[in-house]
Design a protein around this motif. Structure first.
Motif, PDB file in Angstrom:
ATOM      1  N   LYS A 107    -119.309 -43.762  -1.575  1.00 33.65           N
ATOM      2  CA  LYS A 107    -117.911 -43.316  -1.677  1.00 33.65           C
ATOM      3  C   LYS A 107    -116.956 -44.494  -1.663  1.00 33.65           C
ATOM      4  O   LYS A 107    -115.797 -44.375  -1.272  1.00 33.65           O
ATOM      5  N   SER A 108    -117.430 -45.642  -2.118  1.00 38.67           N
ATOM      6  CA  SER A 108    -116.622 -46.849  -2.095  1.00 38.67           C
ATOM      7  C   SER A 108    -117.015 -47.737  -3.268  1.00 38.67           C
ATOM      8  O   SER A 108    -117.132 -47.258  -4.391  1.00 38.67           O
TER       9      SER A 108
ATOM     10  N   SER B 127    -108.583 -48.065   6.539  1.00 39.12           N
ATOM     11  CA  SER B 127    -109.991 -48.427   6.726  1.00 39.12           C
ATOM     12  C   SER B 127    -110.474 -49.157   5.486  1.00 39.12           C
ATOM     13  O   SER B 127    -110.622 -48.561   4.414  1.00 39.12           O
ATOM     14  N   CYS B 128    -110.741 -50.450   5.609  1.00 38.53           N
ATOM     15  CA  CYS B 128    -110.971 -51.295   4.447  1.00 38.53           C
ATOM     16  C   CYS B 128    -112.360 -51.925   4.464  1.00 38.53           C
ATOM     17  O   CYS B 128    -112.561 -53.002   5.025  1.00 38.53           O
TER      18      CYS B 128
ATOM     19  N   TYR C 192    -115.054 -46.217   6.925  1.00 34.60           N
ATOM     20  CA  TYR C 192    -114.227 -45.018   6.998  1.00 34.60           C
ATOM     21  C   TYR C 192    -114.901 -43.888   7.774  1.00 34.60           C
ATOM     22  O   TYR C 192    -114.224 -43.023   8.346  1.00 34.60           O
TER      23      TYR C 192
ATOM     24  N   VAL D 110    -112.599 -41.989  10.291  1.00 36.69           N
ATOM     25  CA  VAL D 110    -112.353 -40.559  10.072  1.00 36.69           C
ATOM     26  C   VAL D 110    -112.834 -39.745  11.274  1.00 36.69           C
ATOM     27  O   VAL D 110    -112.169 -38.804  11.713  1.00 36.69           O
TER      28      VAL D 110
ATOM     29  N   GLY E 225    -107.835 -44.579   2.757  1.00 39.15           N
ATOM     30  CA  GLY E 225    -109.119 -45.017   2.213  1.00 39.15           C
ATOM     31  C   GLY E 225    -108.981 -46.277   1.375  1.00 39.15           C
ATOM     32  O   GLY E 225    -107.886 -46.821   1.205  1.00 39.15           O
TER      33      GLY E 225
ATOM     34  N   GLN F 227    -110.789 -41.598  -1.857  1.00 40.84           N
ATOM     35  CA  GLN F 227    -111.697 -41.042  -0.851  1.00 40.84           C
ATOM     36  C   GLN F 227    -111.204 -39.717  -0.257  1.00 40.84           C
ATOM     37  O   GLN F 227    -111.748 -39.253   0.738  1.00 40.84           O
ATOM     38  N   GLN F 228    -110.228 -39.088  -0.894  1.00 40.73           N
ATOM     39  CA  GLN F 228    -109.647 -37.885  -0.312  1.00 40.73           C
ATOM     40  C   GLN F 228    -110.656 -36.771  -0.070  1.00 40.73           C
ATOM     41  O   GLN F 228    -110.518 -35.993   0.871  1.00 40.73           O
TER      42      GLN F 228
ATOM     43  N   GLU G 221    -113.480 -36.957   1.145  1.00 39.47           N
ATOM     44  CA  GLU G 221    -114.301 -37.188   2.329  1.00 39.47           C
ATOM     45  C   GLU G 221    -113.717 -36.582   3.596  1.00 39.47           C
ATOM     46  O   GLU G 221    -114.431 -36.324   4.553  1.00 39.47           O
TER      47      GLU G 221
ATOM     48  N   ILE H  28    -107.644 -38.141   5.297  1.00 38.06           N
ATOM     49  CA  ILE H  28    -107.336 -39.259   4.403  1.00 38.06           C
ATOM     50  C   ILE H  28    -106.128 -38.876   3.552  1.00 38.06           C
ATOM     51  O   ILE H  28    -106.194 -37.965   2.724  1.00 38.06           O
TER      52      ILE H  28
ATOM     53  N   SER I 122    -105.428 -43.536  -0.780  1.00 38.23           N
ATOM     54  CA  SER I 122    -106.434 -44.605  -0.849  1.00 38.23           C
ATOM     55  C   SER I 122    -105.876 -45.766  -1.657  1.00 38.23           C
ATOM     56  O   SER I 122    -105.253 -45.563  -2.710  1.00 38.23           O
TER      57      SER I 122
END
Length: 365
Positions: free
Chosen positions: A40-41, A234-235, A240, A244, A257, A262-263, A265, A269, A272
Motif C-alpha cells: 500500500k505504498s 506517517s512517512c 502507517y 493508524v 498517508g 492510502q485512504q 486503509e 487517513i 496522502s
C-alpha cells in the motif's frame, strides 16, 4: 492397475506444469525493496505501473522479492530476473542505488529503471569525499520533489484547523527528509497565511529507523495522541499500520498517508502526500518499448525529476479520498497552481532544518 496408471499420469501432469512454470520468461521485471507489492505504498505504486503498462500492451511481466534486506540479496534477485528473460528491471527505492551501480556494466543489454535513487558506490567515508555516482546508458533514474508533496500536506493540515501536528519518518534518507521538511514548510506557510500567533501550531518530529510498523511505534504514537497531537504524517512503508492503530485508539486522531493514496486503509487517513509512482513507471516503460526496447537518448543515463510541473506529486482529490472539510479542493488546486507557476518555492535542502517563525517544531519528540 488403473489406479496406479492414474497416479502416474497425475504425477507426470504435475511435473509438466512445474516445468512449464519454470520455463516461463518475463520481459518486464520488478524487484521489490524490503516490502512487497501489496505494501500500500512505494512497491505497490510501482508495481501498479508495471501491471497497467504490461497488460495494456500484452507484454509479459512479473515481480521478484529478495530473500533478505541486503546488497547481496538485491543483486542476486536482479540477476534472477535477468535469467528469466527480463529486458528491463524496475527497481523501486534508494536501496537499489548500490545494487544497480554494481550490475549496470555487467548487463549492458538489460535496461534498468530506478525510482528514488541514482547509482552510486555507497562509500560515505571521509565525509562523502569517496562517494561516486555513475549512471550507465542502460539506466534511467526518476526522482520526485517530495518536499512539494509534504508542503501540500502540511499546508492542508493547518488550513483544515489542526494545530498540533506530528511527523513520523522511516529513516533519515533524503526522500524522507524532503517529505518531512516540506511538511514543516507547508504548516509554516498556512500559519502565516491564516495570521496565527507564533506558537499556535506545534509539531512533533521523529525518525523511526525502519519502514515497518511495530508495537513500540504504536505505543509511541499512543503517547503523541494522548499528549494532544491531532494528525500525524506517517512517512515510510508500513509505518502507517502502527500510526493508524494508535489513531484508532483515540476519539478523533487522524493520519496523513504517503507515496500513494492510502485512504482505503483506514477512515482515519484524511489525505496522502503522493508521488506519481504509477505514472512515472508507465511513462518510462512506454518510452523504452517505443524505442525498440532501449532508453531513448533523452533518458539513457539520465535522471528525471518529477514535481508539480510534471504532475509528479500531489494530494488525491477524488471524492472518496478528500476527507478534509474546511480546506477545499478548489483552494488546493489554487495552491498547486502556485507551485506549478513558481509563485511558491519549497526548499529541497536536507542540510538543515527549515527556518520557521510561526510554528514550533520539536525535532527530539
Amino acid at each position: 492397475m488403473k489406479k496406479f496408471f492414474s497416479v502416474i499420469l497425475l504425477a507426470l501432469l504435475a511435473f509438466g506444469a512445474l516445468v512449464g512454470c519454470a520455463g516461463r520468461t518475463y520481459e518486464i521485471a520488478l524487484v521489490t525493496d524490503v516490502g512487497n507489492i501489496d505494501d500500500k505504498s512505494f512497491n505497490e505504486g510501482a508495481w501498479t505501473g508495471v501491471k497497467n503498462y504490461a497488460e495494456a500492451n500484452d507484454i509479459s511481466y512479473d515481480y521478484f522479492r529478495p530473500a533478505e534486506d541486503s546488497q547481496a540479496a538485491r543483486v542476486e534477485t536482479i540477476e534472477a530476473a535477468i535469467d528469466k528473460g527480463a529486458k528491463i528491471v524496475v527497481c523501486p527505492g534508494y536501496l537499489f542505488e548500490t545494487a544497480i551501480f554494481e550490475v549496470q556494466a555487467d548487463y549492458p543489454d538489460v535496461a534498468f529503471l530506478i525510482l528514488d535513487g541514482e547509482p552510486n558506490n555507497g562509500d560515505f567515508s571521509n565525509d562523502g569525499a569517496n562517494l561516486v555516482y555513475e549512471t550507465a546508458d542502460n539506466v534511467h533514474c526518476v526522482l520526485y520533489q517530495e518536499e512539494q508533496a509534504g508542503f501540500l500536506a502540511g499546508y492542508a493540515a493547518v488550513q483544515e484547523g489542526f494545530r498540533s501536528l506530528g511527523f513520523i519518518g522511516g529513516m533519515a534518507v533524503p526522500a524522507v527528509i524532503r517529505y518531512g521538511y516540506g511538511y514543516v514548510q507547508g504548516a509554516e506557510k498556512a500559519a502565516v497565511d491564516l495570521g496565527l500567533a507564533t506558537g499556535a501550531v506545534t509539531m512533533k518530529y521523529y525518525y523511526v529507523g525502519a519502514f515497518e510498523g511495530s508495537d513500540a511505534l504504536e505505543t509511541k504514537m499512543d503517547g503523541w495522541y494522548a499528549a494532544g497531537v491531532e494528525v500525524i504524517f506517517s512517512c515510510g512503508g508500513k509505518l502507517y499500520t502502527s500510526v493508524v492503530a494508535a489513531a484508532a485508539n483515540t476519539t478523533a486522531g487522524k493520519v496523513i498517508g504517503v507515496d500513494v493514496d492510502q485512504q482505503a486503509e483506514s477512515d482515519r487517513i484524511i489525505t496522502s502526500a503522493m508521488k506519481a509512482l504509477t505514472l512515472s513507471v508507465e511513462e518510462s516503460l512506454e518510452a523504452f518499448f517505443d524505442n525498440e526496447k532501449a532508453w531513448p537518448a533523452t533518458l539513457a543515463g539520465k535522471t528525471r525529476t518529477m514535481g508539480a510541473v510534471e504532475n509528479g506529486i500531489g494530494l488525491p482529490t477524488a471524492a472518496a479520498s478528500w476527507r478534509l472539510t474546511n480546506f477545499t479542493v478548489t483552494e488546493y488546486n489554487a495552491l498547486f497552481a502556485d507551485l506549478v507557476d513558481g509563485d511558491i518555492v519549497v526548499s529541497a535542502s536536507t542540510a538543515a532544518e527549515p527556518t520557521v517563525t510561526k510554528i514550533v517544531v520539536d525535532y527530539d519528540a
